[in-house]
Design an enzyme around this catalytic site. Structure first.
Site, PDB file in Angstrom:
ATOM      1  N   LYS A 111      38.917  37.300  39.640  1.00 40.03           N
ATOM      2  CA  LYS A 111      40.322  37.290  39.210  1.00 40.03           C
ATOM      3  C   LYS A 111      41.272  36.965  40.341  1.00 40.03           C
ATOM      4  O   LYS A 111      42.286  36.311  40.138  1.00 40.03           O
ATOM      5  CB  LYS A 111      40.703  38.636  38.573  1.00 40.03           C
ATOM      6  CG  LYS A 111      40.109  38.831  37.211  1.00 40.03           C
ATOM      7  CD  LYS A 111      40.891  39.850  36.406  1.00 40.03           C
ATOM      8  CE  LYS A 111      40.366  39.936  34.985  1.00 40.03           C
ATOM      9  NZ  LYS A 111      41.028  40.952  34.189  1.00 40.03           N
ATOM     10  N   LYS A 194      32.445  32.489  31.030  1.00 41.80           N
ATOM     11  CA  LYS A 194      32.616  33.504  29.988  1.00 41.80           C
ATOM     12  C   LYS A 194      33.805  33.145  29.087  1.00 41.80           C
ATOM     13  O   LYS A 194      34.806  32.636  29.582  1.00 41.80           O
ATOM     14  CB  LYS A 194      32.886  34.831  30.718  1.00 41.80           C
ATOM     15  CG  LYS A 194      32.811  36.063  29.884  1.00 41.80           C
ATOM     16  CD  LYS A 194      33.101  37.291  30.742  1.00 41.80           C
ATOM     17  CE  LYS A 194      34.546  37.350  31.153  1.00 41.80           C
ATOM     18  NZ  LYS A 194      34.959  38.595  31.782  1.00 41.80           N
ATOM     19  N   LYS A 197      40.327  35.525  27.645  1.00 44.51           N
ATOM     20  CA  LYS A 197      41.732  35.350  27.233  1.00 44.51           C
ATOM     21  C   LYS A 197      42.480  34.478  28.217  1.00 44.51           C
ATOM     22  O   LYS A 197      43.474  33.869  27.882  1.00 44.51           O
ATOM     23  CB  LYS A 197      42.438  36.710  27.219  1.00 44.51           C
ATOM     24  CG  LYS A 197      41.997  37.655  26.154  1.00 44.51           C
ATOM     25  CD  LYS A 197      42.552  39.066  26.423  1.00 44.51           C
ATOM     26  CE  LYS A 197      41.670  40.088  25.767  1.00 44.51           C
ATOM     27  NZ  LYS A 197      41.661  41.385  26.407  1.00 44.51           N
TER      28      LYS A 197
END
Ligand code: TYM
Length: 332
Positions: A111, A194, A197
């Site tokens: 992230k 993956k 969102k």
């Protein structure tokens, strides 16, 4: 006593990965365990969220869970920020968990990417809040998708270290529950990534709010390879897109991946995709309709979450009080 805790970040649309990897399993587990399900809004703000969107998404995730079959009477459903004990315990865990443990968390690395210095402190400390979410209820089982496994190992290590440091047998070591044919749903555009969102391309995921036409379009556009449908599990690793679509089909139809593969072996992807569209629409369509209906009455959703918060606080408060006593916080 066996108690489940699990959570979802209200950071955007719920997608098929959230549904197949987590929420659908929760619907099944709600009859076997005492369950607490949470919209983790405090986790969400570890990366910037527009306040209006955060409120809307919190309600929408709650609507998605209820529409998918989570019974809000039977289970505790609430948003994290309404129960202060999560943040209280998270601070204590910030002082129990070690920097080295958190440095190993792959999700932070993914992230934060190249901008580590610019990531929020919250994003780094996030797994400690997650441990607190679980342990502030002394939850024994945590149903999640594969991607949360490492965080759960950290939660177990933290619980163990707390118990050792203070010489108590206070926190249980929570067990992950990761099961089903789609514990890691991949992007429809790239079988190595993956489904998430935060992917820029909306074509990479099926959202729980997508209508039938959108689902059909996304499945039709989903990346495949040049070969017909596989006929053996062997070598499937080299065909990640095919493997992913088979896994999705198997999970949606509640069947084994090998069984689904045998059904479609050697056929064209176009035929398989047409059947996958019908299946996905038949499963997701009714959830989508119910979600929309629930979102038309936000007072009803808010009332459910308010009641959930009361129930969650009633469980968490005595536990955090005990933790404060163990740690030696004076209660004058
Ligand atoms: P979140 O919001 O990213 O995802 C919610 C749940 O959906 C699962 N999931 C997937 N499963 C399969 N394939 C995918 N592509 C996929 N994407 C997401 C996740 O594994 C998760 O179960 N840190 C958590 C939220 C959280 C939590 C907790 C979970 C906070 N505190 C305490 C359990 C217990 C997260 O970001 O999930």
């Amino acid at each position: 006593m066996q108690r489940i805790f699990s959570g979802v970040q209200p950071t955007g649309n719920l997608h098929l990965g959230n549904y197949l990897g987590a929420i659908r399993n929760w619907v099944r587990l709600q009859n076997q365990y005492e369950c607490i399900f949470c919209m983790v809004d405090q986790h969400a703000i570890t990366v910037w969220q527009d306040p209006k969107d955060l409120i809307r998404n919190t309600r929408e995730v709650a609507a998605g869970m209820i529409a998918a079959g989570i019974d809000p009477e039977k289970n505790v459903l609430f948003n994290q920020s309404t129960v202060p004990a999560h943040a209280q315990l998270a601070w204590i865990f910030n002082c129990v968990a070690r920097m080295g443990w958190l440095n190993r968390m792959t999700q932070f690395k993914e992230k934060a990417g190249k901008h580590k210095e610019n990531a929020s402190v919250g994003l780094f400390a996030y797994p400690n809040l997650m441990s607190a979410d679980i342990l502030v209820y002394k939850a024994t089982h945590v149903p999640v998708g594969e991607d949360q496994k490492q965080h759960l190992e950290l939660a177990r290590d933290t619980a163990q270290k707390f118990n050792n440091d203070y010489g108590v047998d206070f926190f249980p070591l929570p067990e992950p529950l990761i099961f089903g044919a789609a514990t890691r749903v991949m992007s429809l555009r790239d079988g190595a990534k993956k489904m998430s969102k935060s992917d820029e391309s909306d074509y990479s995921r099926i959202n729980m709010t997508d209508d039938a036409d959108t689902i059909a379009l996304k499945v039709r556009k989903a990346k495949t390879d040049l070969f017909p449908m596989p006929d053996s599990l062997e070598g499937l690793d080299e065909r990640p897109e095919a493997s992913n679509l088979l896994g999705i089909y198997a999970a949606l139809s509640d069947r084994d991946k090998a069984e689904v593969m045998a059904q479609f072996a050697g056929r064209q992807f176009s035929e398989f995709k047409a059947e996958l569209v019908d299946l996905a629409v038949s499963v997701l369509g009714p959830i989508n309709t119910e979600m929309k209906r629930l979102m038309d009455d936000t007072t009803h959703i808010d009332a459910i979450l308010k009641k959930g918060a009361e129930r969650a606080n009633a469980i968490a408060q005595p536990i955090i009080r005990d933790v404060y006593d163990i740690v030696g916080f004076l209660r004058p």
